[in-house]
Design a protein around this motif. Sequence first.
Motif, PDB file in Angstrom:
ATOM      1  N   TRP A 116       0.842  -1.180   0.000  1.00  0.00           N
ATOM      2  CA  TRP A 116       0.000   0.000   0.000  1.00  0.00           C
ATOM      3  C   TRP A 116       0.883   1.237   0.000  1.00  0.00           C
ATOM      4  N   SER A 117       0.403   2.305  -0.636  1.00  0.00           N
ATOM      5  CA  SER A 117       1.130   3.569  -0.669  1.00  0.00           C
ATOM      6  C   SER A 117       0.114   4.699  -0.666  1.00  0.00           C
ATOM      7  N   ARG A 118       0.438   5.762   0.054  1.00  0.00           N
ATOM      8  CA  ARG A 118      -0.471   6.915   0.092  1.00  0.00           C
ATOM      9  C   ARG A 118       0.330   8.182   0.369  1.00  0.00           C
ATOM     10  N   ASP A 119      -0.041   9.258  -0.317  1.00  0.00           N
ATOM     11  CA  ASP A 119       0.549  10.574  -0.091  1.00  0.00           C
ATOM     12  C   ASP A 119      -0.277  11.325   0.947  1.00  0.00           C
ATOM     13  N   PHE A 120       0.412  12.150   1.739  1.00  0.00           N
ATOM     14  CA  PHE A 120      -0.227  12.984   2.750  1.00  0.00           C
ATOM     15  C   PHE A 120       0.346  14.389   2.667  1.00  0.00           C
ATOM     16  N   ALA A 121      -0.495  15.377   2.941  1.00  0.00           N
ATOM     17  CA  ALA A 121      -0.008  16.754   3.059  1.00  0.00           C
ATOM     18  C   ALA A 121       0.889  16.828   4.290  1.00  0.00           C
ATOM     19  N   GLY A 122       1.932  17.623   4.224  1.00  0.00           N
ATOM     20  CA  GLY A 122       2.907  17.725   5.303  1.00  0.00           C
ATOM     21  C   GLY A 122       2.458  18.614   6.452  1.00  0.00           C
ATOM     22  N   LEU A 123       1.294  18.333   6.985  1.00  0.00           N
ATOM     23  CA  LEU A 123       0.731  19.113   8.086  1.00  0.00           C
ATOM     24  C   LEU A 123       0.523  18.213   9.296  1.00  0.00           C
ATOM     25  N   PRO A 124       0.808  18.724  10.496  1.00  0.00           N
ATOM     26  CA  PRO A 124       0.663  17.891  11.699  1.00  0.00           C
ATOM     27  C   PRO A 124      -0.724  17.281  11.858  1.00  0.00           C
ATOM     28  N   GLY A 145       7.338  19.455   5.600  1.00  0.00           N
ATOM     29  CA  GLY A 145       6.557  20.258   6.525  1.00  0.00           C
ATOM     30  C   GLY A 145       6.421  21.709   6.118  1.00  0.00           C
ATOM     31  N   GLY A 146       7.032  22.089   4.995  1.00  0.00           N
ATOM     32  CA  GLY A 146       6.941  23.471   4.514  1.00  0.00           C
ATOM     33  C   GLY A 146       5.677  23.693   3.706  1.00  0.00           C
ATOM     34  N   PRO A 147       5.476  24.931   3.258  1.00  0.00           N
ATOM     35  CA  PRO A 147       4.286  25.249   2.466  1.00  0.00           C
ATOM     36  C   PRO A 147       4.154  24.338   1.250  1.00  0.00           C
ATOM     37  N   GLY A 148       2.988  23.705   1.117  1.00  0.00           N
ATOM     38  CA  GLY A 148       2.733  22.815  -0.014  1.00  0.00           C
ATOM     39  C   GLY A 148       3.449  21.477   0.066  1.00  0.00           C
ATOM     40  N   ILE A 202       7.412  15.692   8.744  1.00  0.00           N
ATOM     41  CA  ILE A 202       6.764  17.001   8.856  1.00  0.00           C
ATOM     42  C   ILE A 202       7.652  17.985   9.609  1.00  0.00           C
ATOM     43  N   GLN A 203       8.241  17.527  10.698  1.00  0.00           N
ATOM     44  CA  GLN A 203       9.009  18.439  11.553  1.00  0.00           C
ATOM     45  C   GLN A 203      10.405  18.741  11.036  1.00  0.00           C
ATOM     46  N   HIS A 204      11.056  17.766  10.397  1.00  0.00           N
ATOM     47  CA  HIS A 204      12.483  17.921  10.097  1.00  0.00           C
ATOM     48  C   HIS A 204      12.842  17.971   8.618  1.00  0.00           C
ATOM     49  N   SER A 205      11.848  17.959   7.722  1.00  0.00           N
ATOM     50  CA  SER A 205      12.178  18.005   6.297  1.00  0.00           C
ATOM     51  C   SER A 205      11.348  19.073   5.594  1.00  0.00           C
TER      52      SER A 205
END
Length: 150
Positions: free
Chosen positions: A4-12, A53-56, A47-50
């Motif tokens: 399985w694979s899924r993309d997520f927005a980099g938001l907490p 986690g930035g805009p978009g 999210i925190q270290h790459s």
Amino acid sequence: MSYWSRDFAGLPEHLTEVREFTRIVAGDREGADLVEMVASELAGNAIQHSESGGPGGKFTIQVADFHDRWHVRVIDEGGPRVPHLCELTSIESAEDLDTLGDEVEAGRGLAMVAAVSSAWGVVGDRKAHEVWAEIMASGRTTVGTARGRL
């Protein structure tokens, strides 16, 4: 093997979705709770270290179910620092908590991942990191070994 694979927005706030995704994928098999914890921790680090986690920003979670183990991989958008185990700071007193502040919790995530994984590692560079871990389906843990680091 199932994959399985899924993309997520980099938001907490998307960490809840990461946990739900891995819970559905892993079902009620042994080790499922560890798969969820590892995926959540690696996603939180992305999210925190790459740049994820930035805009978009975004990151990808990949989960592979082998007969005897799970393979969890988080692919982020890179950044100046390579994910690594940190030297944990000893806390001896309440004063240490005041002195260290937020540093108290820094570096514990990958240590937890290493503790519950049979193996883990990092591949990639400033443009993208892939942090992966293998979790035994039996729920047995061993001290994880790092492989594939740059």
